[in-house]
Design a protein around this motif. Sequence first.
Motif, PDB file in Angstrom:
ATOM      1  N   ILE A 308       0.853  -1.180  -0.020  1.00  0.00           N
ATOM      2  CA  ILE A 308      -0.002   0.128   0.022  1.00  0.00           C
ATOM      3  C   ILE A 308       0.903   1.466  -0.051  1.00  0.00           C
ATOM      4  N   LEU A 309       1.846   1.113   0.814  1.00  0.00           N
ATOM      5  CA  LEU A 309       2.743   2.400   0.891  1.00  0.00           C
ATOM      6  C   LEU A 309       3.447   2.779  -0.473  1.00  0.00           C
ATOM      7  N   ARG A 310       3.904   1.687  -1.079  1.00  0.00           N
ATOM      8  CA  ARG A 310       4.888   1.746  -2.525  1.00  0.00           C
ATOM      9  C   ARG A 310       3.670   2.375  -3.587  1.00  0.00           C
ATOM     10  N   THR A 311       2.552   1.996  -3.445  1.00  0.00           N
ATOM     11  CA  THR A 311       1.592   1.918  -4.497  1.00  0.00           C
ATOM     12  C   THR A 311       1.353   3.508  -4.367  1.00  0.00           C
ATOM     13  N   ALA A 312       0.964   3.917  -3.187  1.00  0.00           N
ATOM     14  CA  ALA A 312       0.605   5.478  -2.824  1.00  0.00           C
ATOM     15  C   ALA A 312       1.974   6.396  -2.965  1.00  0.00           C
ATOM     16  N   GLY A 313       3.111   5.968  -2.896  1.00  0.00           N
ATOM     17  CA  GLY A 313       4.149   6.719  -2.912  1.00  0.00           C
ATOM     18  C   GLY A 313       4.542   6.962  -4.499  1.00  0.00           C
ATOM     19  N   LYS A 314       3.736   6.626  -5.473  1.00  0.00           N
ATOM     20  CA  LYS A 314       3.850   6.661  -6.818  1.00  0.00           C
ATOM     21  C   LYS A 314       3.126   8.041  -7.303  1.00  0.00           C
ATOM     22  N   LEU A 315       2.148   8.580  -6.160  1.00  0.00           N
ATOM     23  CA  LEU A 315       1.590   9.733  -6.475  1.00  0.00           C
ATOM     24  C   LEU A 315       2.635  11.001  -6.436  1.00  0.00           C
ATOM     25  N   LYS A 316       2.239  11.964  -7.352  1.00  0.00           N
ATOM     26  CA  LYS A 316       3.203  13.153  -7.588  1.00  0.00           C
ATOM     27  C   LYS A 316       2.904  13.945  -6.216  1.00  0.00           C
ATOM     28  N   PRO A 317       4.254  14.506  -5.674  1.00  0.00           N
ATOM     29  CA  PRO A 317       4.002  15.088  -4.503  1.00  0.00           C
ATOM     30  C   PRO A 317       3.989  16.683  -4.888  1.00  0.00           C
ATOM     31  N   PHE A 318       3.679  17.291  -3.831  1.00  0.00           N
ATOM     32  CA  PHE A 318       3.289  18.833  -3.974  1.00  0.00           C
ATOM     33  C   PHE A 318       4.760  19.641  -4.024  1.00  0.00           C
ATOM     34  N   ASN A 319       4.776  20.716  -4.099  1.00  0.00           N
ATOM     35  CA  ASN A 319       5.853  21.624  -4.132  1.00  0.00           C
ATOM     36  C   ASN A 319       6.549  21.623  -2.653  1.00  0.00           C
ATOM     37  N   PHE A 320       5.760  21.850  -1.783  1.00  0.00           N
ATOM     38  CA  PHE A 320       6.194  21.719  -0.468  1.00  0.00           C
ATOM     39  C   PHE A 320       6.618  20.385   0.332  1.00  0.00           C
ATOM     40  N   ASN A 321       6.577  19.486  -0.766  1.00  0.00           N
ATOM     41  CA  ASN A 321       7.459  18.051  -0.332  1.00  0.00           C
ATOM     42  C   ASN A 321       8.556  18.055  -1.154  1.00  0.00           C
ATOM     43  N   LYS A 322       9.255  19.011  -1.740  1.00  0.00           N
ATOM     44  CA  LYS A 322      10.364  18.949  -2.422  1.00  0.00           C
ATOM     45  C   LYS A 322      11.452  19.502  -1.846  1.00  0.00           C
TER      46      LYS A 322
END
Length: 437
Positions: A308-322
């Motif tokens: 579940i964690l790996r699958t959700a980790g493929k979602l594109k992060p936001f700018n404040f997550n970079k």
Amino acid sequence: MAVCGSACGSNCVPKDTEGEEGERLKRLSLEEENSVRRCTKCAEEEARKECNGLCAGCFRAYLYGKFKLAVTSNAMISPTDKVLVAFSGGPSSRVALEFIHEMQSKALACWDASNSQALPVFTVGVVFMEECNISDELSDQADDVIAQIRSIVSGLSPPSKDLRIVPMESLFSSDLRKLVGSINDATGREDFVRHLRMLSLQKVAFEFGYNKLVLGLSASGIARHVLSATVKGQGYSLPADMQYVDTRWKAPVLPIRDCLEQELVTLCNLESLKHVQVHDKPCTSINGLVSSFIARLREDNSSREHTILRTAGKLKPFNFNKFSSNQYEYVPSRLRPKFQFIETGEPESPEVLCPICASPLTATELATTRCSQQMKGLNIKEMEAFYLSCCQSCHFQILPKEETSMSCDGFFDLLPKPMVKRSLLRDEIKDYLLEDS
């Protein structure tokens, strides 16, 4: 095979060697009869069933290695930091405290052995948020839990840690008990307390000069959040809550997101790490149902949570997550390519955040908010601006409805001031509307 006392050919084996080989085969046969499994890593100690084929020592080294890799490769802690560990007493936060304490002890040992002693060693504090006065669920266990928390922290080896037990209601002038009690939805009430807890931890960290905050958030906890957020319709904001970098908060949040909850419980049992046992009451909220579902998945296959964690980790992060290009100079150069960076000249698209849960608003929510603000005109009230700035999930689960006993004005007056300040101010809304006119 011939055996003799002199060198008589390639097929001749010394008598001593043949005896050693026979003893080895006999020992292996005896081990097979006794069903003794050796550790798959060191091949010396006995493997523990609960440790996935590892011995107790290798299992601890495996978990500590994952924790240390997450901390060092993501530049979570630098030598000049003041680190605050949010300690709930559970297995996850207990292991987080133990590992942070071990890292600090090793850093101090290296500092003592260094001739220059140029770099300082980060300091560690512990905070426990007391929530019994805002909820009846844990009020009967509060005194016992606090006593256990004090015993655990005081029992750590040097260096000692400053423990702060902070009642949540003491941080805000609002009547939090009345505020939480006015939320009829069980899921909304749990989520609102979680948002208050995060806001309180930030406030404590800033008041006492801490610049880093460590949460005992495991991979299992993130997996539960992924499913519950999806059920609540918070899929758009989901990538924001599971990254190593999150600049929405003033003090970075540093979870132990690479370890499973069951692994942490096993380590506590093996190491005799004392942790708080809280007897949970039956829960009918979405969060409780998702927790039960994850527990059943774990029984079938323990790797489901990582999936579940790996699958959700493929979602594109936001700018404040970079990462920014001039930030986290302690990240090794060989590890930097795996992160997403924001160049200094790259334009950032600012996200509008919900003032309650700090989730980014979707384009549909922004359009609805903009339309409602235009209809109300420039004389919009502060309470109305706050409600229009909230996401749909908070509208559905947390904010009062018309049929509830508490009015919208009464609910707004009880909200903590830091939460209100996160919404759009009236002057900002006026400027925003004037630009479109």
